[in-house]
Design a protein around this motif. Structure first.
Motif, PDB file in Angstrom:
ATOM      1  N   VAL A 131       0.847  -1.197   0.000  1.00  0.00           N
ATOM      2  CA  VAL A 131       0.000   0.000   0.000  1.00  0.00           C
ATOM      3  C   VAL A 131       0.888   1.254   0.000  1.00  0.00           C
ATOM      4  O   VAL A 131       0.617   2.226  -0.728  1.00  0.00           O
ATOM      5  CB  VAL A 131      -0.945   0.000   1.211  1.00  0.00           C
ATOM      6  N   HIS A 132       1.919   1.233   0.827  1.00  0.00           N
ATOM      7  CA  HIS A 132       2.829   2.389   0.869  1.00  0.00           C
ATOM      8  C   HIS A 132       3.432   2.656  -0.511  1.00  0.00           C
ATOM      9  O   HIS A 132       3.491   3.804  -0.980  1.00  0.00           O
ATOM     10  CB  HIS A 132       3.941   2.122   1.891  1.00  0.00           C
ATOM     11  N   LEU A 143      -7.318   4.330  -4.013  1.00  0.00           N
ATOM     12  CA  LEU A 143      -6.774   3.752  -5.244  1.00  0.00           C
ATOM     13  C   LEU A 143      -5.623   2.791  -4.943  1.00  0.00           C
ATOM     14  O   LEU A 143      -5.484   1.740  -5.583  1.00  0.00           O
ATOM     15  CB  LEU A 143      -6.290   4.860  -6.182  1.00  0.00           C
ATOM     16  N   ALA A 144      -4.791   3.151  -3.964  1.00  0.00           N
ATOM     17  CA  ALA A 144      -3.666   2.285  -3.611  1.00  0.00           C
ATOM     18  C   ALA A 144      -4.157   0.930  -3.103  1.00  0.00           C
ATOM     19  O   ALA A 144      -3.615  -0.124  -3.461  1.00  0.00           O
ATOM     20  CB  ALA A 144      -2.793   2.965  -2.558  1.00  0.00           C
ATOM     21  N   ALA A 149      -5.227  -4.881  -3.663  1.00  0.00           N
ATOM     22  CA  ALA A 149      -6.212  -5.971  -3.634  1.00  0.00           C
ATOM     23  C   ALA A 149      -6.180  -6.787  -4.927  1.00  0.00           C
ATOM     24  O   ALA A 149      -6.367  -8.004  -4.911  1.00  0.00           O
ATOM     25  CB  ALA A 149      -7.607  -5.413  -3.372  1.00  0.00           C
ATOM     26  N   SER A 150      -5.942  -6.108  -6.032  1.00  0.00           N
ATOM     27  CA  SER A 150      -5.912  -6.812  -7.321  1.00  0.00           C
ATOM     28  C   SER A 150      -4.697  -7.728  -7.456  1.00  0.00           C
ATOM     29  O   SER A 150      -4.675  -8.617  -8.298  1.00  0.00           O
ATOM     30  CB  SER A 150      -5.927  -5.800  -8.476  1.00  0.00           C
ATOM     31  N   GLU A 151      -3.678  -7.518  -6.605  1.00  0.00           N
ATOM     32  CA  GLU A 151      -2.441  -8.302  -6.706  1.00  0.00           C
ATOM     33  C   GLU A 151      -2.336  -9.400  -5.653  1.00  0.00           C
ATOM     34  O   GLU A 151      -1.448 -10.241  -5.736  1.00  0.00           O
ATOM     35  CB  GLU A 151      -1.222  -7.372  -6.586  1.00  0.00           C
ATOM     36  N   ALA A 159      -8.025  -3.463   6.609  1.00  0.00           N
ATOM     37  CA  ALA A 159      -8.395  -2.071   6.847  1.00  0.00           C
ATOM     38  C   ALA A 159      -7.104  -1.264   6.918  1.00  0.00           C
ATOM     39  O   ALA A 159      -6.124  -1.696   7.554  1.00  0.00           O
ATOM     40  CB  ALA A 159      -9.187  -1.922   8.133  1.00  0.00           C
ATOM     41  N   VAL A 160      -7.103  -0.102   6.266  1.00  0.00           N
ATOM     42  CA  VAL A 160      -5.870   0.671   6.076  1.00  0.00           C
ATOM     43  C   VAL A 160      -6.149   2.145   6.349  1.00  0.00           C
ATOM     44  O   VAL A 160      -7.216   2.661   5.994  1.00  0.00           O
ATOM     45  CB  VAL A 160      -5.346   0.517   4.622  1.00  0.00           C
ATOM     46  N   MET A 161      -5.162   2.819   6.947  1.00  0.00           N
ATOM     47  CA  MET A 161      -5.241   4.281   7.058  1.00  0.00           C
ATOM     48  C   MET A 161      -3.874   4.871   6.740  1.00  0.00           C
ATOM     49  O   MET A 161      -2.842   4.199   6.849  1.00  0.00           O
ATOM     50  CB  MET A 161      -5.730   4.715   8.432  1.00  0.00           C
TER      51      MET A 161
END
Length: 608
Positions: A131-132, A143-144, A149-151, A159-161
């Motif tokens: 994600v980073h 979008l990140a 998720a697609s990979e 869950a991400v912040m």
């Protein structure tokens, strides 16, 4: 098999995160952690139960208006603080994750080539760094996360912040449960609605492939094709009191004693409708008359319920029935059977092995499916043509009790309904079966009243290292269930066998230190079972016999007897499940184990 909770609000949400994790602790309790945004990402993680983490939160005076929390059941990496969630990448991205990422080694190698360092042994840290990586490219957390998720290959709920997007949570689901809770100017996410029921009753269940952007005032969801979607709004009627211990010492004890009501609630629509396809959903009137056989897919306790059902379906409906352990079936070389009904059984409706087994059955060509489940709008019911929801209410204890007995009611209703549709059930027989169901809650209460006697047995059991459970035909699965309960929560090694198999090997184990528990209902096999018991006594084994009020058993040296209510006929397995549950519970109490949270186990098995 971990628990996730998150919130974005205009108030301190740390108390919401901590309370949510307490309610999710049944999903994993090796370690726990929370992270909030308060200028920077502030994180507290602790090995052990949520209470340990809560003390750390208080000590550090943690506060924030957006945050994520996690309670862990270890898969990748040991039970250590560096392996505890949330995981943070470069001080910019924080992630919590439930599930298993199958291609994490490939992604780890790729990220190391990009210069990323890893502080843990987990697959989750791969997600944080990915994600980073993409967040630096596009500056958009939503979008990140879509890109990541697609990979990913495997099962996950994440869950991400991001440090510099303080009003946004991004989350994604594939194979593991995740729900969004809608508040007034604040939003929540969780693995289970129980975690956030105190702050909202309005929920949207994410589906496989969904990625959601959660802000104070809106929720934006895209599907696996990155197309905007709206998920149905559900309003929960689950009461908070059902999630509390009340006067009981443990949730397992509470749930054992809730069985008369859970059974009565599950039986109620059957008594109203009779054995009708309507019990199984709108499409059942078209699907069930075409059924020529039944394939049952389940795991653990639910598998034992399916074993009982096989006897009912074959003896009452006169239809062939096959039962498969879900985790094995999905890797078998088998084939579809035309017009067979695939029945999945799961308390949570999110059991990954069972969900994947159903997908495999569909891939073979099966097109008729029924889910028997205790949790509305969970994955298995959504994937099935038909559904029967048991009405057990929330089950928190890891060792299933009321879910098992209500599953048996649902499966009996299926067997009788199929029998009626196939002309195998007369009007008089239907009335007899309905009358028998009507009596079951009272019989179960009678069995619960035996608790003082069973407690005395437990005082003799707790020092043992091994136990053997015996039953025949319909009651062999109850012996299996009794052995499972005992080893799950007391850690006494226990096995179960059909009583007739004793002389084919297990008799070698019998000596004065091996207690033998016998499920001995007053049925046609009682005399043969008595002969099997004599084989045990001749080798010095001590017998603990659960029989019926109307059977002719007398206690003697080495033969201990507890009488359950009068024989309940084909429904007898439901009644005889109660004493083996109580025996396991009180034996565990004597041994001082953690009854509700046995070591190495978790409630919802959402990993393979």
């Amino acid at each position: 098999m971990c628990g996730i909770v998150g919130a974005v609000a205009r108030r301190d949400i740390v108390p919401v995160l901590v309370e949510g994790l307490k309610r999710l602790e049944y999903r994993g309790y090796d370690s726990a952690g929370v992270a909030v945004l308060n200028g920077d990402i502030k994180r507290v993680r602790r090995v052990g139960r949520v209470a340990e983490m809560e003390a750390g939160v208080r000590a550090e005076n943690l506060q924030g208006e957006i945050g994520i929390g996690h309670t862990r059941w270890a898969t990748h990496g040991g039970v250590t603080e560096p392996n505890a969630h949330p995981h943070v990448s470069q001080g910019l991205i924080a992630v919590v994750h439930n599930g298993i990422i199958e291609n994490h080694e490939e992604k780890r190698q790729y990220l190391r080539q990009l210069g990323y360092q890893f502080d843990s042994q987990t697959d989750t840290e791969v997600i944080a760094h990915l994600v980073h990586h993409y967040y630096l490219q596009n500056g958009d957390l939503f979008l990140a996360v879509q890109q990541v998720a697609s990979e990913l290959t495997g099962a996950y709920a994440i869950a991400v912040m991001a440090k510099d997007q303080p009003g946004v949570l991004a989350c994604a689901r594939m194979g593991c449960p995740l729900v969004v809770g809608l508040g007034e100017g604040e939003q929540f996410i969780a693995s289970d609605i129980s975690a956030i029921l105190s702050v909202t009753r309005r929920f949207q269940f994410l589906e496989d492939g969904d990625v959601a952007e959660v802000r104070h005032d809106k929720i934006h969801i895209v599907d696996r094709n990155r197309q905007p979607v709206e998920r149905k709004l559900h309003v929960s009627d689950l009461s908070l009191t059902s999630l509390e211990l009340g006067s009981y010492s443990h949730f397992m004890q509470k749930e054992i004693h809730e069985q008369p009501k859970a059974l009565a609630d599950t039986i109620e629509p059957i008594l109203e409708e009779g054995f009708s396809p309507a019990l199984f959903g709108a499409a059942a009137a078209e699907v069930l008359p075409k059924v020529e056989g039944v394939l049952i897919l389940a795991c653990g306790t639910s598998y034992y319920a399916g074993m009982v059902a096989r006897h009912w379906i074959e003896s009452i409906a006169k239809l062939p029935c096959q039962i498969e352990i879900a985790s094995e079936y999905r890797y078998s070389e088998t084939f579809a059977k035309p017009n067979w009904l695939v029945v999945t059984i799961s308390q949570s409706g999110e059991t990954l092995d069972t969900m994947e087994a159903l997908k495999f059955a569909f891939s073979l060509g099966h097109d008729k499916s029924l889910s028997i489940c205790n949790v509305r709008e969970s994955a298995l019911p959504r994937a099935s043509n038909l559904v029967f929801y048991t009405r057990a209410g929330a089950e928190i204890g890891v060792a299933s009790t009321k879910a098992f007995t209500t599953q048996l009611v649902a499966l009996f209703a299926l067997a009788a309904t199929l029998a009626k549709l196939k002309g195998q059930l007369s009007v008089d027989q239907e009335k007899q079966h309905l009358d028998a169901l009507r009596l079951i809650p009272g019989s179960v209460q009678h069995a619960l009243n035996l608790e003082p006697q069973i407690k005395l047995w437990a005082e003799r059991f707790y020092s043992k290292h091994h136990a053997l459970f015996l039953g025949r035909v319909l009651h062999y699965p109850i012996a299996l269930e009794g052995a499972l309960k005992l080893k799950e929560i007391s850690y006494i090694h226990a096995e179960a066998y059909p009583a007739g198999e004793l002389k084919h090997g297990p008799l070698a184990l019998v000596d004065q230190d091996m207690p033998i528990v016998v499920i001995a209902p007053n049925d046609a096999l009682l005399e043969k079972l008595k002969s099997n018991m004599q084989e045990v006594r001749a080798r010095g084994g001590e017998l603990f016999v659960f029989t019926d009020l109307d059977s002719h058993f007398t206690e003697s040296e080495g033969v201990n007897v507890i009488r359950t209510p009068r024989h309940a006929g084909v429904l007898s397995p439901i009644v005889h499940a109660i004493p083996v549950q109580l025996l396991a519970y009180h034996t565990a109490l004597q041994r001082g184990t953690d009854v509700d949270k046995p070591r190495n186990l978790a409630k919802s098995v959402t990993v393979e």
